[in-house]
Design a protein around this motif. Structure first.
Motif, PDB file in Angstrom:
ATOM      1  N   THR A  55       0.823  -1.021  -0.060  1.00 43.73           N
ATOM      2  CA  THR A  55       0.183   0.603  -0.084  1.00 43.73           C
ATOM      3  C   THR A  55       0.900   1.595   0.125  1.00 43.73           C
ATOM      4  O   THR A  55       1.543   1.265   1.268  1.00 43.73           O
ATOM      5  N   TYR A  56       0.957   1.496  -1.028  1.00 46.79           N
ATOM      6  CA  TYR A  56       1.599   3.143  -1.026  1.00 46.79           C
ATOM      7  C   TYR A  56       1.025   3.651  -0.558  1.00 46.79           C
ATOM      8  O   TYR A  56      -0.375   4.354   0.013  1.00 46.79           O
ATOM      9  N   ARG A  57       1.767   5.075   0.496  1.00 50.60           N
ATOM     10  CA  ARG A  57       1.055   5.818   1.504  1.00 50.60           C
ATOM     11  C   ARG A  57       2.110   7.142   1.062  1.00 50.60           C
ATOM     12  O   ARG A  57       3.131   7.084   1.413  1.00 50.60           O
ATOM     13  N   GLY A  58       1.079   8.573   0.414  1.00 47.86           N
ATOM     14  CA  GLY A  58       1.840   8.907   0.061  1.00 47.86           C
ATOM     15  C   GLY A  58       0.984  10.524  -0.384  1.00 47.86           C
ATOM     16  O   GLY A  58      -0.205  10.703  -0.857  1.00 47.86           O
ATOM     17  N   ASP A  59       1.565  10.940  -1.638  1.00 45.95           N
ATOM     18  CA  ASP A  59       1.313  11.977  -2.686  1.00 45.95           C
ATOM     19  C   ASP A  59       0.861  11.571  -3.877  1.00 45.95           C
ATOM     20  O   ASP A  59      -0.137  12.368  -4.464  1.00 45.95           O
ATOM     21  N   GLY A  60       0.896  10.206  -4.279  1.00 43.61           N
ATOM     22  CA  GLY A  60       0.304   9.351  -5.306  1.00 43.61           C
ATOM     23  C   GLY A  60       1.790   8.264  -5.977  1.00 43.61           C
ATOM     24  O   GLY A  60       2.436   8.145  -5.079  1.00 43.61           O
ATOM     25  N   LEU A  61       1.220   7.703  -6.478  1.00 43.92           N
ATOM     26  CA  LEU A  61       1.890   6.265  -7.419  1.00 43.92           C
ATOM     27  C   LEU A  61       1.657   6.578  -8.731  1.00 43.92           C
ATOM     28  O   LEU A  61       0.886   7.639  -9.485  1.00 43.92           O
ATOM     29  N   ILE A  62       2.984   6.958  -9.800  1.00 46.67           N
ATOM     30  CA  ILE A  62       3.092   6.943 -11.424  1.00 46.67           C
ATOM     31  C   ILE A  62       3.517   5.390 -11.565  1.00 46.67           C
ATOM     32  O   ILE A  62       4.395   4.861 -10.973  1.00 46.67           O
TER      33      ILE A  62
END
Length: 290
Positions: free
Chosen positions: A156-163
């Motif tokens: 689960t990526y947590r932060g400002d986003g994913l590219i």
């Protein structure tokens, strides 16, 4: 001499006087060669798409060219020119090589992105040349992006986003976010977190035949205060264009698109020369190009 071009689509950068003037010259040149010219759209019987502008103009028309299986000849009138690499002084030479069927073509991998609603029903499908980006909204809160690869939970990526980027798009948003540069002829997917909450979150390169499933879960445990329907916690962009209607609990299914997009290469500028010039690498000071 066999003529390989019958119908050409001519696409010009909007609002650019330079592109409009050059477009008139290119249009006249093509007509003199006995070629039918269609402006601003790509018909199904199109043999070639000529783009006068920058990379943004090319990205705008890329999906239409891909669906018509028409190569793109990108003339650089913009600032970057990773994709539109033909110089103005080369236009007639390169067009004539395309007419004779001897132009240098590069095949570029694309992604297919399918949007699924909260009931896993398909809402829309897109073809992607550069990247799909899931980014936080205007509240500045950490968002959660659960991600699966090849049917297995990744993280689960947590932060400002994913590219999620193609090799072609590795020098675009991916590079700005700290992702790696891949040669555009490679076949792979790049996952690059944007300002991740955990320092251990790093870009990862996956095989081109991977299938990804990304869930728009929304705010993490730290955020969500003040969220509303008017300002969703995240938004989705595909090749820089906003995708409307994506809500929390929606999913993106990302896989390799069939076939390739074909780009006509410049006879005077190789990929590494473009990298040196655009990224300002010191190597451009050495006169070592063949």
């Amino acid at each position: 001499m066999h003529q390989y071009l019958r119908v050409v689509s001519l696409v010009k950068k909007r609002g650019s006087k330079r592109a409009q003037e050059l477009g008139r010259q290119v249009h006249s040149f093509l007509v003199r060669q006995g070629i039918k010219v269609i402006e601003e759209t790509v018909p199904k019987d199109c043999d070639l798409v000529i783009v006068l502008g920058g990379d943004g103009t090319l990205l705008h028309i890329a999906e239409s060219a891909y669906r018509a299986d028409a190569p793109i000849l990108g003339v650089n009138l913009g600032g970057l020119g990773y994709l539109t690499e033909i110089q103005i002084e080369e236009i007639e030479k390169v067009i004539m090589s395309a007419i004779r069927g001897v132009a240098d073509l590069e095949k570029r991998m694309l992604l297919k992105v399918e949007v699924l609603d909260s009931e896993c029903k398909s809402c829309a499908t897109y073809c992607v040349l550069n990247e799909v980006a899931i980014l936080r909204g205007s509240y500045g809160k950490v968002i959660n992006i659960p991600t699966w690869a090849e049917g297995a939970f990744l993280t689960t990526y947590r932060g400002d986003g994913l590219i999620i980027s193609t090799p072609t798009g590795s020098t675009a948003y991916n590079l700005s976010a700290g992702g790696p540069i891949l040669h555009p002829r490679m076949e792979a997917m790049i996952l690059t977190p944007v300002c991740p909450f955990a320092l251990s979150a790093r870009p990862i390169i996956l095989p081109a035949d991977s299938e990804l499933e990304v869930c728009m879960e929304g705010f993490g445990s730290e955020g969500g205060v003040g969220a509303s329907a008017q300002s969703p916690p995240f938004y989705v962009e595909i090749d820089g264009k906003l995708v409307h209607g994506v809500k929390s609990k929606y999913k993106l299914v990302v896989k390799r698109a069939p076939g390739h997009l074909k780009l006509i290469s410049s006879p005077s500028s190789g990929y590494f020369k473009i990298l040196r010039e655009k990224l300002g690498w010191a190597g451009h000071l050495h006169q070592s190009d063949p």
